[in-house]
Write an enzyme that holds these catalytic residues in place. Structure first.
Site, PDB file in Angstrom:
ATOM      1  N   THR A 123      34.434  32.045  48.199  1.00  0.00           N
ATOM      2  CA  THR A 123      33.683  32.127  46.942  1.00  0.00           C
ATOM      3  C   THR A 123      34.534  31.508  45.835  1.00  0.00           C
ATOM      4  O   THR A 123      35.513  32.092  45.414  1.00  0.00           O
ATOM      5  CB  THR A 123      33.358  33.585  46.578  1.00  0.00           C
ATOM      6  OG1 THR A 123      34.570  34.342  46.544  1.00  0.00           O
ATOM      7  CG2 THR A 123      32.434  34.210  47.610  1.00  0.00           C
ATOM      8  N   SER A 181      43.687  36.463  36.678  1.00  0.00           N
ATOM      9  CA  SER A 181      42.328  36.423  37.218  1.00  0.00           C
ATOM     10  C   SER A 181      41.933  34.990  37.537  1.00  0.00           C
ATOM     11  O   SER A 181      42.597  34.033  37.124  1.00  0.00           O
ATOM     12  CB  SER A 181      41.336  37.015  36.214  1.00  0.00           C
ATOM     13  OG  SER A 181      41.098  36.104  35.155  1.00  0.00           O
ATOM     14  N   LYS A 182      40.825  34.849  38.239  1.00  0.00           N
ATOM     15  CA  LYS A 182      40.339  33.517  38.601  1.00  0.00           C
ATOM     16  C   LYS A 182      40.006  32.682  37.376  1.00  0.00           C
ATOM     17  O   LYS A 182      39.971  31.457  37.445  1.00  0.00           O
ATOM     18  CB  LYS A 182      39.093  33.639  39.493  1.00  0.00           C
ATOM     19  CG  LYS A 182      39.388  34.101  40.914  1.00  0.00           C
ATOM     20  CD  LYS A 182      38.120  34.064  41.749  1.00  0.00           C
ATOM     21  CE  LYS A 182      38.402  34.445  43.204  1.00  0.00           C
ATOM     22  NZ  LYS A 182      37.190  34.371  44.043  1.00  0.00           N
ATOM     23  N   ARG A 183      39.751  33.339  36.257  1.00  0.00           N
ATOM     24  CA  ARG A 183      39.390  32.606  35.039  1.00  0.00           C
ATOM     25  C   ARG A 183      40.605  32.000  34.338  1.00  0.00           C
ATOM     26  O   ARG A 183      40.458  31.132  33.489  1.00  0.00           O
ATOM     27  CB  ARG A 183      38.643  33.535  34.072  1.00  0.00           C
ATOM     28  CG  ARG A 183      37.274  33.966  34.564  1.00  0.00           C
ATOM     29  CD  ARG A 183      36.568  34.847  33.560  1.00  0.00           C
ATOM     30  NE  ARG A 183      37.257  36.117  33.377  1.00  0.00           N
ATOM     31  CZ  ARG A 183      37.090  37.170  34.169  1.00  0.00           C
ATOM     32  NH1 ARG A 183      36.273  37.106  35.193  1.00  0.00           N
ATOM     33  NH2 ARG A 183      37.741  38.297  33.934  1.00  0.00           N
TER      34      ARG A 183
END
Length: 493
Positions: A13, A258-260
């Site tokens: 994902t 985080s992925k952000r």
């Protein structure tokens, strides 16, 4: 080979991130240190979020990082398939056995009813977990719910006991029974959840050690209980896996990376030209120590000494500057030919080279790389430092001085400097670093009585397009007489 079996099991994902890579690295190093087996498993049961593009990115990322796997996609193995989307029949069979054995039950509560009861529990100061409403439904109650057309999830029946284990990183950990409610293992759609498929695959793939992120610590008591149930059903064999939960990786503001966060994206490091060796070296230091105050090492060096007991349970802070500095050390450690070969794709991507550079361009690049190797921290920096040597080649852009640099340096005051420099260089019969330096020093420092910065700055910008470039005299030798003189003439004009 030892009996150690570890696994790296990401979900496809989105883009791979550095926290995921660190988990893979620690598992790979532990397998290689013990002579065990490194399993690469894809947890792709979430059809709404998983993508084939992300799956391919995961495989490509591990290949780029040089982390080979012993079992998994493209390799196979005795416990395949290694994509969970291809194992649905297995999970359905296990869920049926859990239901039939009384280890799981169907729950007909709607989301609205669950939230309402959680609010009541919060107001009463109780733990707002599932209240076991459907644990002991009678046949009549089940029939009534189904007559209403209600769909049911499948919940695992947690034993009425606390769960304690010795974590390989954190020591003894205990979760009280009241904090681990009965949990869902199969959605109402029949789609199995991570809570079922992950421990089932660990059992069937004979995983002995689970090294994963701290965020999954609360999943462990659930998985221990499920393992015990699978053992009683005859599905699991041997001892429970041992668990080790790796520390969080923190970003700016002491928040979990985080992925952000831009620095979390593995793709960013590939695009900017970080070396896989450098990135792995830095990620290994996030929560683990090589010992002897050593910070520069390969993944093979790491595997030789990797000891899970040296993993620190405290959060590790991601420092992009330190990551870049370590990458710079790796850049300087490469052989010139190796570094040259790694630079070429970036020169192609940025349009400096055509898709296939000529032999002369490659030879020129090999001569120039030693001039900048000590100053480079990423491969992409090399494009800016060396691109000027190839502008004007067939298939390459025309040479241009960067406008901001021209405005600052190529002022009217620079015209006499450029003119004197051009006249001195035109008189050379031999084009070498030594003769170029001697001619320019005589003309500009002795003749015009200029300090080196004012003497050579205009020449540097006129020829390379930038104030920051490789050593000037060596650069002019490699660039060649014709192009050097033409660029100075253009700057004067």
């Amino acid at each position: 080979m030892s009996n150690v079996r570890v696994r790296f099991c990401p979900s496809p994902t989105g883009n791979p991130h550095v926290g995921m890579v660190r988990t893979a690295l620690f598992n790979w190093a532990y397998a290689r240190h013990t002579g065990g087996t490194f399993i690469f498993r894809i947890e792709d049961t979430d059809s709404a979020r998983d993508s084939e593009e992300s799956y391919n990115d995961l495989l490509d990322s591990l290949r780029w990082l040089g982390m080979d796997w012993d079992e998994g996609p493209e390799v196979g193995g005795p416990h395949g398939p290694y994509r969970q989307s291809e194992r649905m029949d297995i999970y359905a069979d296990v869920a049926s056995q859990l239901l039939a054995g009384g280890y799981a039950y169907k729950c007909y509560c709607s989301p609205e009813e669950l939230e309402e009861r959680r609010e009541v529990a919060r107001a009463a100061g109780k733990t707002p977990g599932y209240d076991r409403m459907c644990r002991t439904l009678s046949a009549e109650q089940i029939a009534a719910y189904e007559a209403e057309g209600r769909s049911a999830v499948v919940r695992f029946r947690m034993p009425d006991t606390d769960y304690t284990w010795v974590d390989l990183v954190r020591g003894e950990v205990t979760f009280a029974n009241e904090h681990v409610p009965d949990y869902v293992i199969v959605r109402a759609t029949g789609e199995p959840l991570y809570t079922l498929v992950n421990p089932v695959d660990d059992v069937l793939m004979e995983v002995t050690h689970v090294l994963r992120g701290e965020d999954l610590l609360s999943s462990t008591p659930r998985q221990l209980a499920l393992y015990d149930a699978l053992k009683e059903l005859g599905i699991a064999q041997g001892e429970r896996p041992q668990y080790g939960h790796l520390p969080y990786v923190m970003g700016e503001g002491n928040k979990k990376l985080s992925k952000r966060d831009p620095e979390s994206r593995l793709l960013m490091y590939r695009e900017e030209g970080y070396l896989p060796e450098g990135l792995i070296n830095y990620l290994a230091l996030l929560g683990w120590s090589f010992g002897e105050d050593r910070e520069f090492f390969s993944k093979e060096d790491m595997a030789e000494v990797f000891d899970i007991s040296r993993v620190n349970a405290n959060p590790a802070r991601f420092d992009l500057k330190k990551c870049t500095a370590i990458n710079g050390e790796w850049m300087r450690a490469l052989e010139t030919d190796d570094l040259t070969d790694r630079l070429i794709p970036y020169l192609v991507t940025d349009g400096v080279f055509a898709q296939h550079p000529t032999q002369d361009q490659v030879l020129t690049l090999r001569k120039a790389v030693p001039l900048v190797q000590e100053r480079m921290e990423t491969l992409r920096q090399g494009v800016g430092m060396l691109g000027f040597l190839f502008y004007g080649d067939e298939g390459s852009p025309e040479f241009q001085v960067e406008p901001a640099e021209a405005e600052k340096v190529l002022t009217p005051d620079a015209q006499p400097v450029l003119t004197a420099g051009l006249q001195a260089l035109e008189q050379l019969t031999e084009w070498t670093t030594e003769t170029i330096e001697a001619a320019l020093r005589e003309a500009l420092i002795d003749g015009l009585e200029l300090k080196p910065k004012l003497a050579f700055g205009p020449v540097r910008v006129a020829v390379t397009g930038r104030r920051v470039s490789p050593p000037l005299f060596e650069s002019l030798e490699i660039l060649g007489r014709e192009r050097t003189l033409a660029r100075i003439q253009a700057a004067i004009g």
